[in-house]
Design an enzyme around this catalytic site. Structure first.
Site, PDB file in Angstrom:
ATOM      1  N   ALA A   1       0.867  -1.119  -0.114  1.00  0.00           N
ATOM      2  CA  ALA A   1       0.090  -0.092  -0.096  1.00  0.00           C
ATOM      3  C   ALA A   1       0.829   1.364   0.195  1.00  0.00           C
ATOM      4  CB  ALA A   1      -0.891   0.056   1.048  1.00  0.00           C
ATOM      5  N   TYR A   2       2.107   1.229   0.307  1.00  0.00           N
ATOM      6  CA  TYR A   2       2.962   2.356   0.460  1.00  0.00           C
ATOM      7  C   TYR A   2       3.108   3.038  -1.186  1.00  0.00           C
ATOM      8  CZ  TYR A   2       4.508   0.879   5.137  1.00  0.00           C
ATOM      9  OH  TYR A   2       4.407   0.501   6.521  1.00  0.00           O
ATOM     10  N   GLY A   3       2.472   4.117  -1.579  1.00  0.00           N
ATOM     11  CA  GLY A   3       2.318   4.673  -2.769  1.00  0.00           C
ATOM     12  C   GLY A   3       1.584   3.648  -3.791  1.00  0.00           C
ATOM     13  N   ARG A   4       0.930   2.827  -3.199  1.00  0.00           N
ATOM     14  CA  ARG A   4      -0.053   1.997  -4.082  1.00  0.00           C
ATOM     15  C   ARG A   4       0.875   1.041  -5.069  1.00  0.00           C
ATOM     16  NH1 ARG A   4      -6.308   3.088  -5.089  1.00  0.00           N
ATOM     17  NH2 ARG A   4      -6.896   2.860  -3.016  1.00  0.00           N
TER      18      ARG A   4
ATOM     19  N   LYS B   1       3.736  -6.102   3.154  1.00  0.00           N
ATOM     20  CA  LYS B   1       2.641  -6.315   3.828  1.00  0.00           C
ATOM     21  C   LYS B   1       1.225  -6.359   2.880  1.00  0.00           C
ATOM     22  CE  LYS B   1       4.380  -3.312   7.534  1.00  0.00           C
ATOM     23  NZ  LYS B   1       5.084  -2.349   6.582  1.00  0.00           N
TER      24      LYS B   1
END
Length: 316
Positions: free
Chosen positions: A53-56, A80
């Site tokens: 999810a970090y920066g998708r 994750k």
């Protein structure tokens, strides 16, 4: 750099690890991000933490590009799953876990991750479905071990009560001098289950570096001063929090270190903590933070620090 064993795994992780939330592939310009990752390896940091999810996907893609030239056994890689990757792709269903691990591996350019973590608990999916899917990911060789982030004691207990599934080896909670909630229940429970903590925000997003002064302008080159990285730090920037943090500086001076190093050493004083995840937008920050590994501080100074910050907590 010192290393600690991660729970019941055979992974040895650096006491200071490199995170990528809000930074790489998103908030930090490419050249500086590359310099940070390269400096991390030079400092002996072997544990890299990211998430789909970090920066998708942008953080994973950036790290995949940089790690491609390094021997796979020279680093421990964690990612994750849970938060939305699209309007329909989210959560911890079997279908999502199997889909998202493949997507993460492709972006990271690796055949497996060392640690695959549930980014949060999914109350909409049966826990047995989630745990069986994670177990199948491990059996397929796509992840070596599994972990969780911000699960309650009841949720942790329920996972360990399920028969025939993989066991968690790591917990990723928020933990710092200003946020001690895991100490009451999560850490004791995890100790009993051979689960280590890999903690996020050990410096309260930089507030425990002491660089944010009460009543002063926010430094433009800081996380709090960044449009892309500053949205989550605002609740730490209350005057009462900043004033208390300034009172910690003399203790760090007595310990012969910076306030950042003192704050990280406080987190690492807990044997159940395997690693403290730090974010860095400049290599110099990593150099300073790495200096906390193996740092010996008089426990009395830590006790004084705890007394100073007692009662001051984000949202309190």
């Amino acid at each position: 750099m010192k290393y600690r064993k991660l729970g019941a795994s055979d992974l040895n992780v650096s006491e200071i690890s490199l995170g990528s939330w809000l930074t790489y592939g998103v908030g930090v310009e490419r050249d500086r991000a590359v310099a940070c990752v390269n400096r991390a390896f030079e400092l002996g940091i072997n544990f890299i933490d990211t998430a789909n999810a970090y920066g998708r996907g942008k953080a994973e893609s950036f790290l995949g590009e940089l790690l491609a030239g390094r021997p796979r056994d020279s680093y421990v890689l964690a990612t994750k799953v849970y938060f939305p990757m699209s309007d329909t792709d989210k959560g911890l269903s079997r279908a999502q876990i199997l889909k998202q691990i493949d997507a993460s591996l492709k972006r990271l350019r690796v055949d497996y991750v060392d640690l695959y973590q549930c980014h949060r608990y999914d109350s909409e999916i049966p826990l047995a479905e989630t745990m069986q899917a994670l177990s199948d990911v491990v059996k397929a060789g796509k992840a070596r071990y599994i972990g969780f982030s911000e699960w309650s004691p009841q949720q942790i207990e329920a996972a360990f009560a399920l028969p025939g599934v993989e066991r968690f080896v790591s917990s990723q909670p928020q933990y710092s001098l200003l946020w001690r909630r895991p100490e009451e229940k999560v850490i004791p429970l995890c100790k009993a289950k051979s689960v280590s903590q890999i903690v996020w925000s050990p410096l309260a997003q930089g507030v425990l570096s002491g660089k944010y002064l009460p009543g002063a302008k926010i430094p433009t080159d800081s996380r709090a001063g960044s449009d892309s990285m500053g949205q989550f730090i605002q609740s730490w920037l209350r005057p009462d929090v900043l004033e208390v943090v300034q009172k910690l500086k003399p203790l760090a001076e007595q310990a012969g270190c910076t306030l950042s190093q003192f704050s990280l050493a406080w987190v690492l004083r807990e044997p159940n903590v395997a690693s403290a995840i730090v974010g860095a937008s400049r290599p110099q920050q990593l150099e300073e933070n790495a200096g906390a590994s193996g740092l010996v501080v008089d426990p009395e100074l830590f006790r004084k620090a705890e007394a100073i910050v007692a009662g001051v907590e984000r949202g309190a």
